[in-house]
Design a protein around this motif. Structure first.
Motif, PDB file in Angstrom:
ATOM      1  N   GLN A  59       0.826  -1.202   0.000  1.00  0.00           N
ATOM      2  CA  GLN A  59       0.000   0.000   0.000  1.00  0.00           C
ATOM      3  C   GLN A  59       0.864   1.257   0.000  1.00  0.00           C
ATOM      4  N   LEU A  60       0.322   2.277  -0.592  1.00  0.00           N
ATOM      5  CA  LEU A  60       0.933   3.596  -0.564  1.00  0.00           C
ATOM      6  C   LEU A  60      -0.200   4.581  -0.301  1.00  0.00           C
ATOM      7  N   ASP A  61      -0.060   5.378   0.745  1.00  0.00           N
ATOM      8  CA  ASP A  61      -1.118   6.312   1.153  1.00  0.00           C
ATOM      9  C   ASP A  61      -2.461   5.602   1.328  1.00  0.00           C
ATOM     10  N   GLY A  62      -2.404   4.382   1.876  1.00  0.00           N
ATOM     11  CA  GLY A  62      -3.614   3.630   2.154  1.00  0.00           C
ATOM     12  C   GLY A  62      -4.269   2.976   0.951  1.00  0.00           C
ATOM     13  N   LYS A  63      -3.651   3.094  -0.219  1.00  0.00           N
ATOM     14  CA  LYS A  63      -4.234   2.518  -1.434  1.00  0.00           C
ATOM     15  C   LYS A  63      -3.395   1.332  -1.899  1.00  0.00           C
ATOM     16  N   PRO A  64      -4.049   0.259  -2.343  1.00  0.00           N
ATOM     17  CA  PRO A  64      -3.288  -0.904  -2.806  1.00  0.00           C
ATOM     18  C   PRO A  64      -2.510  -0.601  -4.079  1.00  0.00           C
ATOM     19  N   GLN A  65      -1.287  -1.121  -4.129  1.00  0.00           N
ATOM     20  CA  GLN A  65      -0.416  -0.909  -5.283  1.00  0.00           C
ATOM     21  C   GLN A  65       0.011  -2.222  -5.927  1.00  0.00           C
ATOM     22  N   GLY A  66      -0.207  -3.328  -5.212  1.00  0.00           N
ATOM     23  CA  GLY A  66       0.216  -4.634  -5.703  1.00  0.00           C
ATOM     24  C   GLY A  66       0.331  -5.590  -4.540  1.00  0.00           C
ATOM     25  N   TYR A  67       1.132  -6.634  -4.732  1.00  0.00           N
ATOM     26  CA  TYR A  67       1.271  -7.620  -3.672  1.00  0.00           C
ATOM     27  C   TYR A  67       2.648  -8.252  -3.665  1.00  0.00           C
ATOM     28  N   VAL A  68       2.991  -8.784  -2.487  1.00  0.00           N
ATOM     29  CA  VAL A  68       4.210  -9.556  -2.288  1.00  0.00           C
ATOM     30  C   VAL A  68       3.799 -10.797  -1.512  1.00  0.00           C
ATOM     31  N   GLN A  69       4.395 -11.918  -1.882  1.00  0.00           N
ATOM     32  CA  GLN A  69       4.027 -13.145  -1.187  1.00  0.00           C
ATOM     33  C   GLN A  69       5.223 -14.046  -0.993  1.00  0.00           C
ATOM     34  N   ILE A  70       5.097 -14.873   0.028  1.00  0.00           N
ATOM     35  CA  ILE A  70       6.049 -15.952   0.244  1.00  0.00           C
ATOM     36  C   ILE A  70       5.231 -17.238   0.222  1.00  0.00           C
ATOM     37  N   MET A  71       5.643 -18.118  -0.669  1.00  0.00           N
ATOM     38  CA  MET A  71       4.931 -19.377  -0.883  1.00  0.00           C
ATOM     39  C   MET A  71       5.939 -20.521  -0.860  1.00  0.00           C
ATOM     40  N   PRO A  72       5.454 -21.763  -0.839  1.00  0.00           N
ATOM     41  CA  PRO A  72       6.391 -22.892  -0.851  1.00  0.00           C
ATOM     42  C   PRO A  72       7.211 -22.905  -2.143  1.00  0.00           C
ATOM     43  N   HIS A  73       8.479 -23.223  -1.993  1.00  0.00           N
ATOM     44  CA  HIS A  73       9.324 -23.365  -3.188  1.00  0.00           C
ATOM     45  C   HIS A  73       8.999 -24.673  -3.903  1.00  0.00           C
ATOM     46  N   LYS A  74       8.849 -25.724  -3.157  1.00  0.00           N
ATOM     47  CA  LYS A  74       8.459 -27.047  -3.667  1.00  0.00           C
ATOM     48  C   LYS A  74       7.576 -27.690  -2.610  1.00  0.00           C
ATOM     49  N   LYS A  75       6.880 -28.748  -2.981  1.00  0.00           N
ATOM     50  CA  LYS A  75       5.938 -29.386  -2.045  1.00  0.00           C
ATOM     51  C   LYS A  75       6.575 -30.442  -1.156  1.00  0.00           C
ATOM     52  N   LYS A  76       7.781 -30.874  -1.436  1.00  0.00           N
ATOM     53  CA  LYS A  76       8.429 -31.905  -0.612  1.00  0.00           C
ATOM     54  C   LYS A  76       8.973 -31.273   0.672  1.00  0.00           C
ATOM     55  N   GLN A  77       8.886 -32.027   1.786  1.00  0.00           N
ATOM     56  CA  GLN A  77       9.198 -31.484   3.112  1.00  0.00           C
ATOM     57  C   GLN A  77      10.622 -30.955   3.252  1.00  0.00           C
ATOM     58  N   ALA A  78      11.594 -31.560   2.589  1.00  0.00           N
ATOM     59  CA  ALA A  78      12.978 -31.107   2.729  1.00  0.00           C
ATOM     60  C   ALA A  78      13.162 -29.680   2.218  1.00  0.00           C
ATOM     61  N   TYR A  79      12.228 -29.196   1.401  1.00  0.00           N
ATOM     62  CA  TYR A  79      12.291 -27.823   0.896  1.00  0.00           C
ATOM     63  C   TYR A  79      11.684 -26.807   1.858  1.00  0.00           C
ATOM     64  N   ASP A  80      11.128 -27.240   2.977  1.00  0.00           N
ATOM     65  CA  ASP A  80      10.424 -26.328   3.882  1.00  0.00           C
ATOM     66  C   ASP A  80      11.240 -25.117   4.348  1.00  0.00           C
ATOM     67  N   PRO A  81      12.574 -25.205   4.479  1.00  0.00           N
ATOM     68  CA  PRO A  81      13.316 -24.012   4.894  1.00  0.00           C
ATOM     69  C   PRO A  81      13.437 -22.937   3.803  1.00  0.00           C
ATOM     70  N   THR A  82      12.954 -23.253   2.603  1.00  0.00           N
ATOM     71  CA  THR A  82      13.081 -22.331   1.472  1.00  0.00           C
ATOM     72  C   THR A  82      11.707 -21.836   1.039  1.00  0.00           C
ATOM     73  N   GLY A  83      11.594 -20.538   0.841  1.00  0.00           N
ATOM     74  CA  GLY A  83      10.343 -19.946   0.362  1.00  0.00           C
ATOM     75  C   GLY A  83      10.532 -19.321  -1.001  1.00  0.00           C
TER      76      GLY A  83
END
Length: 165
Positions: A59-83
């Motif tokens: 947000q900038l001045d209370g208005k949405p400007q876009g998005y940022v996200q952190i999601m799984p890198h891969k679905k296997k458990q050994a990848y859990d430390p990585t986003g």
């Protein structure tokens, strides 16, 4: 310029953010979708059942400007430390420092949630994103040639990584 703010995604934010994303689907090679995504598809991409992975509205001045996200890198458990980090900003906001502010914000969230490494995958045509990630300490760790096909030509992707713990 005002200081950017970040808020956790609410369902009411989704249509605007989907429009931002679909702009890049239609007008660029930044997304490897070749057709605009539906509301259902986009919702599935920004809401994860595990609360460790989240999307935030930039947000900038209370208005949405876009998005940022952190999601799984891969679905296997050994990848859990990585986003996997993804940032999409309204085209009028590009080049105003919101991308770097978004990276710094999501890195702080990732550290609190115990991530060790962050990955960002960028189309090789996207010079602005490549510059933004490298300027923020990400190092190129892979370059894949001709892995996508859009608008009658093959596209390369570049993967960046940053160790944050």
């Amino acid at each position: 310029m005002s200081t950017p703010a970040f808020k956790q995604l609410e369902t009411t934010d989704i249509p605007f953010l989907m429009d931002v994303y679909n702009y890049f689907v239609v007008h660029s090679t930044h997304s490897f979708h070749t057709e605009p995504v539906t509301l259902s598809e986009f919702t599935d991409s920004v809401i994860h059942p595990n609360s460790r992975y989240q999307t935030y509205v930039v947000q900038l001045d209370g208005k949405p400007q876009g998005y940022v996200q952190i999601m799984p890198h891969k679905k296997k458990q050994a990848y859990d430390p990585t986003g996997e980090v993804t940032i999409y900003l309204h085209p009028e906001c590009v080049g105003k420092g919101l991308g770097s502010a978004s990276i710094q914000f999501i890195e702080a969230i990732a550290q609190k949630r115990g991530f060790h490494s962050l990955i960002a995958t960028v189309c090789a045509d996207n010079a602005a994103s490549i510059h933004m990630f490298t300027r923020n300490g990400y190092q190129q760790c892979a370059y894949y040639r001709e892995v996508g096909f859009k608008w009658g030509r093959f596209l390369d992707i570049v993967t960046f990584q940053k160790i944050i713990s």
